[in-house]
Design a protein around this motif. Structure first.
Motif, PDB file in Angstrom:
ATOM      1  N   ASP A   1       0.839  -1.190   0.000  1.00 53.12           N
ATOM      2  CA  ASP A   1       0.000   0.000   0.000  1.00 53.12           C
ATOM      3  C   ASP A   1       0.882   1.251   0.000  1.00 53.12           C
ATOM      4  O   ASP A   1       1.704   1.439   0.905  1.00 53.12           O
ATOM      5  CB  ASP A   1      -0.903  -0.001   1.247  1.00 53.12           C
ATOM      6  CG  ASP A   1      -2.020   1.018   1.178  1.00 53.12           C
ATOM      7  OD1 ASP A   1      -1.725   2.196   0.879  1.00 53.12           O
ATOM      8  OD2 ASP A   1      -3.181   0.651   1.427  1.00 53.12           O
ATOM      9  N   PRO A   2       0.748   2.123  -0.998  1.00 51.33           N
ATOM     10  CA  PRO A   2       1.632   3.291  -1.112  1.00 51.33           C
ATOM     11  C   PRO A   2       1.517   4.280   0.044  1.00 51.33           C
ATOM     12  O   PRO A   2       2.420   5.099   0.270  1.00 51.33           O
ATOM     13  CB  PRO A   2       1.197   3.933  -2.433  1.00 51.33           C
ATOM     14  CG  PRO A   2      -0.189   3.433  -2.687  1.00 51.33           C
ATOM     15  CD  PRO A   2      -0.224   2.055  -2.109  1.00 51.33           C
ATOM     16  N   ARG A   3       0.426   4.229   0.799  1.00 46.23           N
ATOM     17  CA  ARG A   3       0.257   5.145   1.930  1.00 46.23           C
ATOM     18  C   ARG A   3       1.302   4.927   3.014  1.00 46.23           C
ATOM     19  O   ARG A   3       1.621   5.847   3.789  1.00 46.23           O
ATOM     20  CB  ARG A   3      -1.150   4.990   2.519  1.00 46.23           C
ATOM     21  CG  ARG A   3      -2.267   5.491   1.625  1.00 46.23           C
ATOM     22  CD  ARG A   3      -3.633   5.204   2.238  1.00 46.23           C
ATOM     23  NE  ARG A   3      -3.921   3.775   2.274  1.00 46.23           N
ATOM     24  CZ  ARG A   3      -4.985   3.246   2.877  1.00 46.23           C
ATOM     25  NH1 ARG A   3      -5.845   4.041   3.505  1.00 46.23           N
ATOM     26  NH2 ARG A   3      -5.192   1.946   2.851  1.00 46.23           N
ATOM     27  N   LEU A   4       1.863   3.714   3.077  1.00 40.55           N
ATOM     28  CA  LEU A   4       2.832   3.405   4.124  1.00 40.55           C
ATOM     29  C   LEU A   4       4.084   4.273   4.021  1.00 40.55           C
ATOM     30  O   LEU A   4       4.711   4.602   5.031  1.00 40.55           O
ATOM     31  CB  LEU A   4       3.235   1.922   4.066  1.00 40.55           C
ATOM     32  CG  LEU A   4       2.256   0.948   4.714  1.00 40.55           C
ATOM     33  CD1 LEU A   4       2.655  -0.479   4.385  1.00 40.55           C
ATOM     34  CD2 LEU A   4       2.208   1.150   6.218  1.00 40.55           C
ATOM     35  N   LYS A   5       4.444   4.637   2.800  1.00 38.58           N
ATOM     36  CA  LYS A   5       5.663   5.432   2.594  1.00 38.58           C
ATOM     37  C   LYS A   5       5.587   6.752   3.335  1.00 38.58           C
ATOM     38  O   LYS A   5       6.584   7.236   3.890  1.00 38.58           O
ATOM     39  CB  LYS A   5       5.880   5.663   1.099  1.00 38.58           C
ATOM     40  CG  LYS A   5       7.248   6.227   0.757  1.00 38.58           C
ATOM     41  CD  LYS A   5       7.499   6.193  -0.734  1.00 38.58           C
ATOM     42  CE  LYS A   5       8.920   6.631  -1.056  1.00 38.58           C
ATOM     43  NZ  LYS A   5       9.219   6.529  -2.505  1.00 38.58           N
ATOM     44  N   ASP A   6       4.424   7.367   3.355  1.00 43.47           N
ATOM     45  CA  ASP A   6       4.249   8.643   4.047  1.00 43.47           C
ATOM     46  C   ASP A   6       3.912   8.471   5.523  1.00 43.47           C
ATOM     47  O   ASP A   6       4.265   9.312   6.358  1.00 43.47           O
ATOM     48  CB  ASP A   6       3.142   9.461   3.372  1.00 43.47           C
ATOM     49  CG  ASP A   6       3.521   9.898   1.966  1.00 43.47           C
ATOM     50  OD1 ASP A   6       4.708  10.181   1.737  1.00 43.47           O
ATOM     51  OD2 ASP A   6       2.622   9.937   1.101  1.00 43.47           O
ATOM     52  N   LEU A   7       3.258   7.369   5.858  1.00 41.61           N
ATOM     53  CA  LEU A   7       2.846   7.149   7.245  1.00 41.61           C
ATOM     54  C   LEU A   7       4.009   6.769   8.158  1.00 41.61           C
ATOM     55  O   LEU A   7       4.104   7.234   9.295  1.00 41.61           O
ATOM     56  CB  LEU A   7       1.793   6.038   7.304  1.00 41.61           C
ATOM     57  CG  LEU A   7       0.335   6.418   7.085  1.00 41.61           C
ATOM     58  CD1 LEU A   7      -0.524   5.168   7.006  1.00 41.61           C
ATOM     59  CD2 LEU A   7      -0.167   7.333   8.192  1.00 41.61           C
ATOM     60  N   ALA A   8       4.892   5.919   7.664  1.00 42.87           N
ATOM     61  CA  ALA A   8       5.989   5.412   8.491  1.00 42.87           C
ATOM     62  C   ALA A   8       7.026   6.505   8.740  1.00 42.87           C
ATOM     63  O   ALA A   8       7.222   7.405   7.915  1.00 42.87           O
ATOM     64  CB  ALA A   8       6.639   4.210   7.826  1.00 42.87           C
TER      65      ALA A   8
END
Length: 274
Positions: free
Chosen positions: A38-45
């Motif tokens: 999920d590409p959202r992980l890149k910004d969340l982590a």
């Protein structure tokens, strides 16, 4: 700030885990171990890496360098991918694979081998459910549409079948119609099993997903979400039954809204009450 590591597979559950952990004040170091995360992980982590699971030494050394002492493994990493689409393994991964060849390639055996390697570098594996207990519902019918008596008979039959294949570490999902097993989950994963079983049933199948009888809560907890529902829609399945208290229900609000629109039944059941 304490740091928690995340070895992320496919699906939205790694996102939900990261959000839950960060809301409690932890720093999250995420390593995407297969493609399609999920590409959202890149910004969340707080720190994000893309390192193949077959570069095992690099994965572990990255966690060590980031100060990770505890890690969780969440998201789909199907054995189908492990057997065909991956880069050449590093020396540490080769040694693990050679050990496995002398044992077996069952899901738990593979994952426990990784747990053992992490422990060599002082990293312990967290219980997957530690921060996700709100996603594990108790017994209830979630949807507006309720199951019929015949469907509940299929649920009870499917529950026993799912527990049987779980005891053999084959999978966690079965597809049933008229108390006949249409498909059992194996190397292809849950969604492919649902599509295959639903197609063979030619409509009206019941999907049952349970925890293994000896489920290790550090990894591979049964999970359902939108992709589960979409697979059911593709093959015209009618009911999804999950094991109460032991199944992670991701994207619950969206799943139930769509299930109600499509007239699909979703319920959670306890083993000793069906």
């Amino acid at each position: 700030m304490e740091t928690i590591g995340l070895l992320a597979g496919i699906g939205t559950l790694p996102v939900e885990f990261t959000e839950a952990v960060k809301s409690q004040g932890y720093r999250v170091v995420c390593i995407a171990v297969i493609p399609g995360i999920d590409p959202r992980l890149k910004d969340l982590a707080d720190a994000y890496y893309e390192i193949s699971a077959f570069k095992l030494n690099k994965v572990i050394k990255t966690l060590v360098n980031e100060g990770v002492k505890e890690v969780t493994m969440i998201g789909k990493v199907t054995k189908e991918w492990l057997f065909k689409n991956h880069p050449f393994p590093d020396l540490r991964a080769i040694k693990v694979l050679n050990r496995l060849r002398k044992m077996n390639f069952k899901d738990d055996t593979v994952t426990l081998a990784i747990v053992e390697e992490l422990a060599k570098d002082g990293i312990s594996v967290l219980d997957q459910t530690k921060y996700l207990k709100p996603l594990m519902p108790g017994p209830q019918v979630f949807t507006k549409k309720k199951p019929t008596e015949a469907q509940m008979a299929d649920v009870a039959f499917g529950f026993k079948a799912a527990k049987a294949i779980g005891a053999m570490d084959l999978g966690q999902t079965v597809v049933v119609k008229n108390q006949a097993v249409m498909a059992v989950e194996a190397i292809e994963g849950t969604d492919a099993c649902i599509r295959r079983g639903g197609s063979l049933a030619r409509g009206g199948a019941v999907v049952v997903k349970t925890a293994k009888p000896s489920q290790d809560t550090r990894f591979d907890m049964p999970t359902v979400g939108l992709t589960t529902l979409h697979s059911m829609e593709e093959s015209d399945c009618a009911v999804l039954a999950i094991e109460a208290w032991h199944t992670l229900f991701a994207e619950k609000e969206a799943v139930l809204a769509e299930a109600d629109r499509k007239g699909i039944v979703i319920l959670a059941v306890e083993q000793d009450k069906i």
